[in-house]
Scaffold this active site. Structure first.
Site, mmCIF file in Angstrom:
data_model
loop_
_atom_site.group_PDB
_atom_site.id
_atom_site.type_symbol
_atom_site.label_atom_id
_atom_site.label_comp_id
_atom_site.label_asym_id
_atom_site.label_seq_id
_atom_site.Cartn_x
_atom_site.Cartn_y
_atom_site.Cartn_z
ATOM 1 N N ASP A 272 3.870 0.958 2.437
ATOM 2 C CA ASP A 272 4.085 0.820 0.833
ATOM 3 C C ASP A 272 5.504 1.167 0.670
ATOM 4 O OD1 ASP A 272 1.364 0.575 0.737
ATOM 5 O OD2 ASP A 272 0.825 2.674 0.453
ATOM 6 N N ALA A 273 5.831 0.810 -0.644
ATOM 7 C CA ALA A 273 7.107 1.073 -0.810
ATOM 8 C C ALA A 273 7.560 2.430 -0.778
ATOM 9 C CB ALA A 273 7.154 0.685 -2.426
#
Length: 597
Positions: free
Chosen positions: A216-217
């Site tokens: 994920d980011a």
């Protein structure tokens, strides 16, 4: 060849002219078409002529191959030969006019020699030099124009790249349009270094780019694998590995690459993955007395005999009405977790082992979906360690695969431990009832590395069985242990130090736990002392919740403004009920299709 057959006057006039076509197989790979005309010496009367139907092959005339094949005409009858030749010419003329129709014998026409139709003009190979020249109107753009000469072509090899990265400032691992991602930065470096040719520089799909685990980011990785077809040797690049690292920023390092089979896919061939989550131990301090979460749990437990969260020593003897948030955070960082609470953590985390339905530990999934079932192989909680003034605890998860936002497992672990909920609540969360579990901040999550046990065993026992390592067909194993020392140094410099620095400056974890304690609705009532999920906290479709818990998106970030420098009092992380919101299913629908870690 013209065949003359005797017919009596009683024969049907329809038989006065018959065209017979057949294919004679001369060789397995070649065939030749023969056409014969059978004529009657008795001509048909005009009234007996049968007019052809619309789809009849008679309207097309004789097959053109009857006149074009050598030796097929009858030299004994010049008039008949001329008639056959005229029919053939007429058929050829119709063939030219009606290019999309079938030929006289009903055979599908060949496209050889026809003009290219203008359909599907967009289905050309993307990114070629010819296309670029045509688009720009430069040399070689028009008909008869010359195309710019291509550079030298080098052989490509399917390779697995072993890398580490700090995810701060990136929108996750996978390439996205108009966003800085790990794969995007890596691919640009490969192009600049010459590992990817200019013809393939516009589209990573051309080189079969794939990854073992999508992060994920903001999430970091001590080890991850990316595969693609790359140029491994060029006369103008003496060391391709060093050349690629020159083009990469310091927070992304490529440790090496190994030759793999052409069918290699790192996501499907990855047996399991290891993740580590770090968090300050002060998250295990029970909720602040008088907080909304404390009042909700106390109200639900009015008929319970015990409530250990009401008189915890950390909150005793302190004037909470006058103590500032910064002073409270300073005391939290000096607090040390007792050993019995660490033992309770280890007792709860054992409930995650094995195969379970983790539908409550992700988003956008229905209870009965098969993809919710994941297998946890091992989970280890290390002894607490002090860095600076803060005590940290690390939890290592070794699972077959992980779903989107599965760091909710950590939230369930921490929240149940700090509220005194029994470990049986974890088993309840695997049931058919849906509840809301908050996400822990992204800052503490680290992908250790993917594991390829099955692949390594296959190449060792089958492919490399009788091969020397110097042989062209030899395939090395995918092993991060070779770079263990370099990875340890990278983690300390670019991940651990950065993680602790952000926590010291911004107090991310403290802001997160205060946002949880501020919630006074029913969504978190499953954190009670009975170990059951009350009906009030069940999230059901079509049911309106009076006060739903809000997920603040700022806790998904791992990079923050460099000009904000006043500890936990920074405006960036202050409590704000209007900011953020629950992640909707529509926002993550595309991400859920690639639930791979």
């Amino acid at each position: 060849m013209i065949l003359r057959l005797p017919f009596s006057n009683r024969c049907s006039p329809v038989l006065s002219r018959i065209h017979i076509s057949f294919i004679s197989e001369l060789r397995p790979s070649k065939s030749r078409r023969f056409s014969y005309s059978v004529l009657s010496k008795y001509p048909m009367a005009e009234d007996d002529v049968q007019r052809p139907t619309k789809r009849s092959k008679i309207e097309h005339g004789p097959s053109p191959t009857a006149a074009t094949d050598n030796g097929m005409q009858n030299d004994d009858d010049p008039a008949m030969a001329r008639e056959s030749e005229a029919s053939s010419a007429q058929a050829l003329s119709k063939k030219a006019e009606k290019g999309k129709r079938r030929d006289a014998s009903g055979w599908a026409k060949s496209r050889r020699g026809k003009e290219t139709d203008k359909k599907n003009v967009g289905r050309k190979r993307r990114g070629t030099r010819i296309d670029e020249a045509s688009a720009e109107g430069g040399e070689g753009a028009g008909e008869g124009g010359s195309v710019a000469p291509k550079g030298p072509r080098y052989p490509k090899r399917q390779c697995a790249l072993l890398l580490s990265f700090c995810g701060t400032g990136c929108s996750g691992m996978q390439i996205q349009p108009n966003a800085r991602t790990i794969e995007g930065v890596l691919f640009d470096a490969l192009v600049k270094a010459g590992a990817v040719s200019e013809d393939n520089a516009d589209d990573p799909v051309k080189v079969n780019l794939a990854r073992a685990a999508r992060t994920d980011a903001g999430v970091h990785a001590a080890g991850n694998v990316v595969s693609l077809k790359m140029i491994t040797a060029r006369p103008d690049v003496p060391d391709m590995l060093a050349r690629v690292n020159e083009e990469l920023p310091a927070e992304i390092r490529l440790w090496g690459y190994v030759r793999v089979q052409n069918s290699f896919n790192p996501r499907t061939l990855c047996d399991s993955r290891k993740y580590t989550y770090f968090f300050p131990s002060y998250l295990l301090i029970p909720p602040r007395p008088g907080s909304n979460l404390m009042r909700s749990l106390q109200k639900y437990a009015e008929d319970s005999d015990t409530d250990p969260t009401s008189t915890h020593p950390f909150w005793a003897g302190v004037d909470l009405a006058t103590e500032s948030l910064q002073d409270t955070l300073t005391r939290k960082r000096l607090w040390r977790v007792p050993s019995e609470q660490v033992d309770k953590l280890r007792s709860i985390v054992n409930k995650f082992l094995g195969t379970h339905n983790f539908h409550n530990f992700t988003i956008g999934k229905e209870v009965n979906e098969r993809s919710n079932f994941r297998h946890m192989k091992a989970i280890e909680i290390a002894d607490p360690a002090v860095y600076g003034e803060t005590e940290w605890i690390s939890v290592l998860f070794h699972g077959q695969s992980f779903m989107l936002h599965q760091r909710k497992m950590m939230a369930a672990l921490v929240l149940s431990c700090r509220t005194g909920a029994p470990d049986s609540i974890i088993n309840e969360l695997y049931g058919n009832q849906s509840v809301l579990i908050p996400k822990m901040p992204s800052l503490g999550l680290l992908l250790e590395y993917p594991i390829f046990e099955t692949y390594n065993s296959k190449v060792a026992n089958e492919i490399n069985k009788n091969l020397d390592p110097s042989h062209e067909g030899y395939r090395p194993p995918i092993d991060f242990e070779i770079y263990k020392e370099e990875i340890a140094t990278f983690k300390q410099t670019h991940i651990y130090d950065n993680m602790r620095k952000i926590e010291d400056e911004f107090g991310i974890f403290d802001a997160w736990i205060r946002s949880v304690d501020k919630y006074g609705g029913d969504d978190l009532l499953y954190l009670n002392h009975r170990g059951v999920i009350p009906p009030e906290s069940v999230v059901a479709k079509g049911r309106r919740r009076e006060n739903p818990f809000k997920e603040h998106k700022r806790f998904d970030a791992t990079a923050f403004p460099s000009d904000a420098k006043d500890g936990a009092a920074k405006a960036f992380i202050k409590e704000d009920e209007d900011s953020g919101g629950e992640d909707g299913v529509d926002e993550v629908e595309q991400q859920l299709s690639d639930a791979e870690g």
